[in-house]
Motif scaffolding. Structure first.
Motif, PDB file in Angstrom:
ATOM      1  N   ASN A   1       0.811  -1.215   0.000  1.00 21.30           N
ATOM      2  CA  ASN A   1       0.000   0.000   0.000  1.00 21.30           C
ATOM      3  C   ASN A   1       0.846   1.268   0.000  1.00 21.30           C
ATOM      4  O   ASN A   1       0.441   2.283  -0.554  1.00 21.30           O
ATOM      5  N   ASP A   2       2.037   1.216   0.646  1.00 15.94           N
ATOM      6  CA  ASP A   2       2.907   2.400   0.743  1.00 15.94           C
ATOM      7  C   ASP A   2       4.353   1.919   0.639  1.00 15.94           C
ATOM      8  O   ASP A   2       4.916   1.400   1.591  1.00 15.94           O
ATOM      9  N   SER A   3       4.964   2.121  -0.535  1.00 16.51           N
ATOM     10  CA  SER A   3       6.306   1.602  -0.790  1.00 16.51           C
ATOM     11  C   SER A   3       7.386   2.252   0.075  1.00 16.51           C
ATOM     12  O   SER A   3       8.528   1.809   0.079  1.00 16.51           O
ATOM     13  N   THR A   4       7.034   3.300   0.833  1.00 20.11           N
ATOM     14  CA  THR A   4       8.013   3.917   1.740  1.00 20.11           C
ATOM     15  C   THR A   4       8.056   3.185   3.079  1.00 20.11           C
ATOM     16  O   THR A   4       8.917   3.463   3.900  1.00 20.11           O
ATOM     17  N   LYS A   5       7.150   2.282   3.304  1.00 16.88           N
ATOM     18  CA  LYS A   5       7.098   1.498   4.548  1.00 16.88           C
ATOM     19  C   LYS A   5       7.859   0.196   4.331  1.00 16.88           C
ATOM     20  O   LYS A   5       7.407  -0.702   3.645  1.00 16.88           O
ATOM     21  N   ILE A   6       9.075   0.171   4.908  1.00 20.16           N
ATOM     22  CA  ILE A   6       9.977  -0.965   4.709  1.00 20.16           C
ATOM     23  C   ILE A   6      10.431  -1.487   6.072  1.00 20.16           C
ATOM     24  O   ILE A   6      10.646  -0.722   6.999  1.00 20.16           O
ATOM     25  N   ASN A   7      10.587  -2.791   6.152  1.00 19.23           N
ATOM     26  CA  ASN A   7      11.099  -3.415   7.364  1.00 19.23           C
ATOM     27  C   ASN A   7      12.147  -4.448   6.954  1.00 19.23           C
ATOM     28  O   ASN A   7      11.904  -5.295   6.111  1.00 19.23           O
ATOM     29  N   ALA A   8      13.328  -4.356   7.548  1.00 17.41           N
ATOM     30  CA  ALA A   8      14.387  -5.347   7.310  1.00 17.41           C
ATOM     31  C   ALA A   8      14.676  -6.064   8.626  1.00 17.41           C
ATOM     32  O   ALA A   8      14.874  -5.434   9.654  1.00 17.41           O
ATOM     33  N   THR A   9      14.675  -7.358   8.571  1.00 23.01           N
ATOM     34  CA  THR A   9      14.931  -8.175   9.749  1.00 23.01           C
ATOM     35  C   THR A   9      16.093  -9.110   9.446  1.00 23.01           C
ATOM     36  O   THR A   9      16.147  -9.701   8.365  1.00 23.01           O
ATOM     37  N   ILE A  10      17.006  -9.218  10.386  1.00 22.24           N
ATOM     38  CA  ILE A  10      18.117 -10.161  10.219  1.00 22.24           C
ATOM     39  C   ILE A  10      17.816 -11.387  11.075  1.00 22.24           C
ATOM     40  O   ILE A  10      17.631 -11.286  12.285  1.00 22.24           O
ATOM     41  N   ASP A  11      17.722 -12.518  10.414  1.00 24.47           N
ATOM     42  CA  ASP A  11      17.557 -13.788  11.106  1.00 24.47           C
ATOM     43  C   ASP A  11      18.875 -14.536  11.012  1.00 24.47           C
ATOM     44  O   ASP A  11      19.522 -14.543   9.967  1.00 24.47           O
TER      45      ASP A  11
END
Length: 145
Positions: free
Chosen positions: A12-22
């Motif tokens: 819905n909003d390409s500026t909303k990003i989440n990066a997670t390191i597993d």
């Protein structure tokens, strides 16, 4: 450990990003063995491997997993058994040395078997639990024949 980065982007909003390191751990116990010589026989130098000199073996162990954070799973190492067999390659101390009875120790109070006979060629150290990031040392001494 193997780091895996998971990126999520809102549709819905390409500026909303989440990066997670597993982190995936294939094995999380690190062992490092060293040996040092103490020669007080009067023959040769203080570090010479001559009959009667004492070799101290130290096996440092470490749980290399991290304590984790929110949503992370901790990885305590449980029922760790360190086995030192002096007759299995690359070891050769079982045929070239005698055990110094009572010399085997574990800095975390592990249960040690094989520390009671001078002709012992097999020592085991059992550590009930090792928390993430925790370290310890299993040590024993041998006299050169």
């Amino acid at each position: 450990s193997l780091d895996t980065i998971v990126n999520a982007t809102s549709q819905n909003d390409s500026t909303k990003i989440n990066a997670t390191i597993d982190r995936v751990y294939c094995g999380y116990l690190k062992l490092s063995k060293t040996a040092s010589i103490n020669n007080t026989t009067g023959i040769g130098g203080a570090l010479d491997a001559v009959p009667g000199a004492v070799v101290t073996y130290n096996i440092a162990y470490e749980n290399i997993s991290s304590a984790g954070g929110t949503g992370s799973v901790t990885l305590p190492a449980t029922n760790v058994v360190i086995t030192e067999n002096g007759t299995v390659a690359p070891n050769n101390w079982g045929t070239t040395t005698n055990h110094v009875i009572g010399s085997a120790t574990d800095s975390n109070g592990g249960t040690i078997v094989g520390d009671s006979v001078a002709t012992s060629t097999l020592l085991t150290d059992t550590i009930p639990s090792l928390a993430p990031g925790a370290t310890g040392t299993f040590s024993f001494k041998r006299t050169i024949k």
